[in-house]
Design a protein around this motif. Structure first.
Motif, PDB file in Angstrom:
ATOM      1  N   ILE A  62      12.686  47.221  89.170  1.00 26.35           N
ATOM      2  CA  ILE A  62      13.608  48.326  89.468  1.00 26.35           C
ATOM      3  C   ILE A  62      14.985  47.766  89.787  1.00 26.35           C
ATOM      4  CG2 ILE A  62      14.076  50.290  90.998  1.00 26.35           C
ATOM      5  CD1 ILE A  62      11.097  50.481  91.539  1.00 26.35           C
ATOM      6  N   ARG A  63      16.010  48.488  89.306  1.00 21.02           N
ATOM      7  CA  ARG A  63      17.393  48.190  89.696  1.00 21.02           C
ATOM      8  C   ARG A  63      17.945  49.415  90.397  1.00 21.02           C
ATOM      9  NH1 ARG A  63      20.806  47.770  85.499  1.00 21.02           N
ATOM     10  NH2 ARG A  63      22.292  46.550  86.674  1.00 21.02           N
ATOM     11  N   GLU A  64      18.459  49.207  91.602  1.00 18.08           N
ATOM     12  CA  GLU A  64      18.989  50.322  92.381  1.00 18.08           C
ATOM     13  C   GLU A  64      20.414  50.006  92.830  1.00 18.08           C
ATOM     14  OE1 GLU A  64      14.945  52.233  94.349  1.00 18.08           O
ATOM     15  OE2 GLU A  64      16.084  50.776  95.509  1.00 18.08           O
ATOM     16  N   GLN A  65      21.229  51.066  92.842  1.00 25.27           N
ATOM     17  CA  GLN A  65      22.625  50.887  93.212  1.00 25.27           C
ATOM     18  C   GLN A  65      22.924  51.593  94.531  1.00 25.27           C
ATOM     19  OE1 GLN A  65      25.584  52.402  90.404  1.00 25.27           O
ATOM     20  NE2 GLN A  65      26.867  50.636  90.930  1.00 25.27           N
ATOM     21  N   LEU A  66      23.664  50.897  95.365  1.00 21.04           N
ATOM     22  CA  LEU A  66      24.056  51.456  96.664  1.00 21.04           C
ATOM     23  C   LEU A  66      25.222  52.424  96.468  1.00 21.04           C
ATOM     24  CD1 LEU A  66      23.664  51.314  99.762  1.00 21.04           C
ATOM     25  CD2 LEU A  66      25.361  49.472  99.791  1.00 21.04           C
TER      26      LEU A  66
END
Lengths: 145, 481
Positions: B62-66
């Motif tokens: 998973i890639r998550e952005q703040l």
């Protein structure tokens, strides 16, 4: 502008606690410091804009107007119209949030107001501890499992 | 639209809880389902817009952005950019509030997202129970100081390897600890399961090919499992079985970070050892037989060191293409093995002479193609063995450097000379994939097969080199980390 913030955890579902505190005219039922209360002009206690007139056990009389009532967010906001406390622009919110971990309720109560600078500390203590926390303590006792 | 809400009370002051949760990359330290995580591009973990790139214990990625971070309100909002799970438009918010009554912390965690129809319950549970409730328990344990099994991500992985301490003989290979840093953009980190030994490793070790500066690990090929991938890597996922054969050297380690564009995913039916043994040698055989020279049915092909790692593959693949395959080898044992891999005839020679025997075997016609891994000492014999208009392909020099080749000598037979290098043929991703796929297909069809008679622990790499250089080995050599 002073902000006073108090929060606690009640051992009951948010729905149950909300049912207990939702009535804007219900302070005598669940707080330890209100002797009697009525809604002015015979209006329903959940009509936005209604005014509650209540007498504290120490004899003081306070008038507060309901500004927000949300059965969705489980929160209630009101302002003081008259009181013996010497505060101005006093707006307070009581808000409940479910704690899914253990079926409890996170209860928050905060107020913002203006007052004479030398009275800030004493008023913050009186409102935060004497009113909000005292009311939470009563709630916790009422729902003690 | 699914909405998942979970909340808990943590028995710690809000400052303590927030100090952990405000770090967007801290989940690897406290969340039990997070295996590995890093912030892309090396950005600070409290920089709004930064991306955390992480792997779950189940292998999902998973890639998550703040999106929001507020130290005043104790709020963190983030979204999924991409994931190996079919979740769309996932936006989550973590909110902390102070419980003044007891100096504790109220933690509210909420998200909305969409999933394929019929899987709502599954994902609501996955997120609500697995991620959020699991996270509450994980953070409580973390704050109690309980250890967590997984290695903190963002850190280098420690491993072991065999390094060339200085250029020289096999004895310069020494054991050392190594570190594989988190993969940067375009990189992949691989935990090796098998490492191939090639003659080029000997050249590198001796310093004849100046491809490393000691101390450094040699090794051009390996197979293993992807630990994690850097930004921009789309063809690999953590947990994928992979293999590679490429420069720069560095494969003699148990865990390595390298450019991902030279790494290919392995088909299920090709095991790690086969891949490690055949990536470099098999891809070499593929381009040597199909690109450097397109071998046709009926051609006579001479394969030197026919029982060697590349030799066996050339024999069997050239045979499958319909060529007449004649090998050279230094012993009867090797000749037998080469014949078993498709050689029609094998010239056993211990003195380096083979041209006369080859001319005899072809009725004086000579070899249309010579696959020459021998080098300089065999120049004269090779020219003598070559057919008119033949193709001499000098792809290696195990017997000694090729040195200068006199082009005038080629005119005696209108000969073509090629001096190919695998890495030029696999320099682009599309060419690499084409050659690797052709190799995998050949393995599947049984056209080529590994002949792994020599296995060594990685720590015995020096023994592998000694055996390879002494010409005692047959087939492919594999190191096991």
């Amino acid at each position: 502008m002073i902000k006073v913030y108090t929060s606690s955890v009640i051992d009951a579902s948010a729905e149950a606690v909300w049912a207990h505190v939702r009535d804007f005219n219900g302070l005598p039922k669940w707080t330890p410091f209100v002797a009697e209360s009525r809604i002015e002009n015979g209006e329903p206690s959940d009509k936005i804009g209604c005014v509650r007139l209540f007498r504290l056990k120490d004899g003081g009389v306070i008038r507060e107007r309901l500004l927000t009532l949300s059965d969705y967010d489980l929160q209630c906001t009101y302002e003081i119209l008259e009181s013996p406390m010497g505060v101005e622009n006093y707006v307070a919110t009581l808000k409940l949030t479910p704690v899914t971990d253990g079926t409890r309720t996170f209860a928050e109560w905060w107020a913002e107001f203006d007052c004479a600078p030398e009275r800030e500390a004493q008023l913050s203590r009186q409102i935060g501890d004497g009113v909000f926390q005292a009311a939470f303590d009563s709630l916790k006792a009422a729902f003690r499992r | 639209m699914i909405r998942v809400v979970r909340s808990a009370v943590i028995d710690a002051p809000i400052e303590r809880v927030w100090s952990v949760l405000r770090d967007f990359n801290s989940h690897t330290a406290w969340h039990p389902v997070v295996a590995d995580s890093h912030i892309e591009r090396g950005e600070p973990s409290d920089q709004v817009g930064c991306v955390r790139n992480f792997t779950l214990q189940d292998g999902n990625h998973i890639r998550e952005q703040l999106l929001t971070l507020s130290d005043r309100d104790h709020v963190s909002t983030y979204c999924i950019l991409d994931a190996t799970l079919p979740m769309q438009r996932y936006v989550a918010t973590v909110t902390l509030k102070r419980v003044t009554d007891g100096n504790r912390t109220f933690w509210h965690w909420e998200s909305t997202f969409e999933v394929p129809r019929g899987r709502e319950r599954e994902f609501a549970d996955l997120v609500g129970k697995g991620v959020y409730e699991g996270g509450f328990a994980g953070l409580r344990a973390y704050l109690r100081g309980a250890p967590r099994a997984a290695a903190p991500r963002g850190d280098a992985l420690q491993g072991h390897g065999m390094l060339v301490s200085s250029f020289g003989g096999p004895e310069v290979l020494i054991a050392a600890t190594v570190a594989a840093p988190p993969p940067g953009r375009g990189e992949v980190r691989v935990r090796h399961t098998a490492i191939g030994v090639d003659y080029i490793d000997v050249y590198v070790r001796r310093g004849e090919y100046r491809m490393i500066e000691p101390p450094a690990a040699p090794g051009m090929e390996a197979a293993g499992v992807v630990v994690d991938v850097g930004e921009g890597v789309t063809h690999l996922l953590p947990g994928d079985r992979v293999a590679y054969a490429c420069a720069p050297p560095g494969a003699y380690v148990d865990v390595r970070t390298l450019a991902a564009d030279q790494v290919v995913a392995l088909p299920d039916e090709i095991d790690d050892e086969t891949a490690a043994a055949l990536m470099l040698k098999g891809m070499s055989a593929q381009y040597l037989l199909h690109r450097t020279h397109r071998v046709h049915a009926g051609e006579t092909v001479l394969v030197h060191a026919a029982a060697g790692g590349v030799g066996l593959l050339l024999c069997s693949w050239a045979k499958a293409l319909g060529a007449r395959v004649i090998g050279t080898a230094s012993s009867e044992d090797k000749a037998r093995l080469a014949r078993a891999h498709g050689a029609d005839a094998v010239i056993v020679t211990r003195d380096g002479k083979f041209a006369e025997a080859l001319q005899d075997a072809t009725g004086g016609a000579g070899a249309d193609v010579i696959y020459d891994g021998l080098g300089g000492p065999a120049h004269g014999e090779n020219l003598a063995a070559l057919a008119m208009c033949g193709h001499w392909i000098a792809y290696g020099h195990a017997g000694g450097a090729h040195g200068t080749i006199d082009t005038n000598a080629l005119s005696a037979k209108s000969a073509t000379l090629s001096r190919p290098v695998l890495f030029h043929y696999t320099a682009t991703r599309s060419r690499l994939v084409e050659i690797a796929d052709a190799l995998f297909d050949a393995i599947r069809r049984g056209v080529v097969r590994p002949e792994i008679r020599h296995r060594y622990p990685l720590s015995a790499a020096a023994d592998a080199h000694r055996d390879l250089e002494s010409r005692r080995t047959m087939g492919q050599l594999v190191l096991r980390p």
